[in-house]
Enzyme design. Sequence first.
Site, PDB file in Angstrom:
ATOM      1  N   HIS A   1      44.369  60.672  20.949  1.00 34.13           N
ATOM      2  CA  HIS A   1      43.801  59.345  21.251  1.00 34.13           C
ATOM      3  C   HIS A   1      44.237  58.326  20.193  1.00 34.13           C
ATOM      4  CE1 HIS A   1      40.311  61.755  23.186  1.00 34.13           C
ATOM      5  NE2 HIS A   1      40.907  61.147  24.191  1.00 34.13           N
TER       6      HIS A   1
ATOM      7  N   LYS B   1      31.576  64.491  32.782  1.00 34.81           N
ATOM      8  CA  LYS B   1      31.444  65.815  32.177  1.00 34.81           C
ATOM      9  C   LYS B   1      30.373  65.796  31.097  1.00 34.81           C
ATOM     10  CE  LYS B   1      35.785  64.360  30.188  1.00 34.81           C
ATOM     11  NZ  LYS B   1      37.219  64.507  30.209  1.00 34.81           N
TER      12      LYS B   1
ATOM     13  N   SER C   1      40.178  66.827  24.179  1.00 32.59           N
ATOM     14  CA  SER C   1      38.863  66.948  23.545  1.00 32.59           C
ATOM     15  C   SER C   1      38.214  68.272  23.922  1.00 32.59           C
ATOM     16  CB  SER C   1      37.959  65.799  23.992  1.00 32.59           C
ATOM     17  OG  SER C   1      38.515  64.569  23.613  1.00 32.59           O
TER      18      SER C   1
HETATM   19  P1  ADP Z   1      40.096  64.091  27.628  1.00 30.99           P
HETATM   20  O1  ADP Z   1      41.014  64.047  28.795  1.00 30.99           O
HETATM   21  O2  ADP Z   1      40.684  64.769  26.420  1.00 30.99           O
HETATM   22  O3  ADP Z   1      38.676  64.474  27.917  1.00 30.99           O
HETATM   23  P2  ADP Z   1      39.257  61.357  27.358  1.00 30.99           P
HETATM   24  O4  ADP Z   1      38.501  61.219  28.633  1.00 30.99           O
HETATM   25  O5  ADP Z   1      38.505  61.104  26.099  1.00 30.99           O
HETATM   26  O6  ADP Z   1      40.042  62.646  27.123  1.00 30.99           O
HETATM   27  O7  ADP Z   1      40.513  60.405  27.343  1.00 30.99           O
HETATM   28  C1  ADP Z   1      41.197  60.055  28.448  1.00 30.99           C
HETATM   29  C2  ADP Z   1      42.449  59.303  28.103  1.00 30.99           C
HETATM   30  O8  ADP Z   1      43.006  59.701  26.842  1.00 30.99           O
HETATM   31  C3  ADP Z   1      43.485  59.655  29.141  1.00 30.99           C
HETATM   32  O9  ADP Z   1      44.342  58.577  29.314  1.00 30.99           O
HETATM   33  C4  ADP Z   1      44.176  60.818  28.489  1.00 30.99           C
HETATM   34  O10 ADP Z   1      45.421  61.056  29.056  1.00 30.99           O
HETATM   35  C5  ADP Z   1      44.257  60.311  27.062  1.00 30.99           C
HETATM   36  N1  ADP Z   1      44.452  61.418  26.145  1.00 30.99           N
HETATM   37  C6  ADP Z   1      43.570  62.386  25.848  1.00 30.99           C
HETATM   38  N2  ADP Z   1      44.111  63.263  24.974  1.00 30.99           N
HETATM   39  C7  ADP Z   1      45.383  62.822  24.726  1.00 30.99           C
HETATM   40  C8  ADP Z   1      46.471  63.302  23.924  1.00 30.99           C
HETATM   41  N3  ADP Z   1      46.383  64.430  23.235  1.00 30.99           N
HETATM   42  N4  ADP Z   1      47.620  62.581  23.913  1.00 30.99           N
HETATM   43  C9  ADP Z   1      47.725  61.464  24.639  1.00 30.99           C
HETATM   44  N5  ADP Z   1      46.749  60.961  25.432  1.00 30.99           N
HETATM   45  C10 ADP Z   1      45.586  61.630  25.480  1.00 30.99           C
END
Ligand code: ADP
Length: 168
Positions: free
Chosen positions: A17, A41, A128
């Site tokens: 992120h 979630k 995450s």
């Molecule tokens: P997760 O999918 O890990 O539960 P979130 O809902 O917090 O994450 O975040 C969603 C956004 O962050 C999406 O655009 C997702 O692709 C991006 N994202 C999450 N982890 C990464 C990562 N390791 N590298 C690039 N983008 C990420």
Amino acid sequence: MTLAIMPASFDPITLGHVDIASRAEKLFDRLVVAVFAHPRKQVLFTLEERLAMVRESLANLSRVDVVPFEGLVVNLCRQYGADVLVRGLRTVADFEYEYQQATLNRAMLPGLDVVCLYAAPEYGALSSSMVKEIVENGGDISGMVPTPVLAQVQSRSFSQAASQTPGG
Ligand code: ADP
């Protein structure tokens, strides 16, 4: 002025992120990082904890604001007058999800564009939920989450795991 919004659950924020936010900050005049109050979630961290961790982790990005939000992302875009969303793309599964979201969001808010940045190779497999799974099983998550929040993530996940252990 181009303002972009990066919405996510950040439960917890990862280096993936941080990488996307840092790169997006260079592309736009202002980046609003929006933390979902009520992700679908189940979350490990409260909204206040997630906000604090995101703020601490992105403190060195001067053109970034971190805000909580609930409801539809398109309403947040309307509130800020933003017509760009920033998302990270890791896998084909991300692509399918992002395509569907982008199409539906654009139907609700014509003119909205979604800018997807490819994940850095070192963070392409990082999520995450994987961080939570690793730390709950005693694994090392340094190198996966920002240093300022590492101790907090480790301690929360351990206490969570302990409370789920029978008799623990
Ligand atoms: P997760 O999918 O890990 O539960 P979130 O809902 O917090 O994450 O975040 C969603 C956004 O962050 C999406 O655009 C997702 O692709 C991006 N994202 C999450 N982890 C990464 C990562 N390791 N590298 C690039 N983008 C990420």
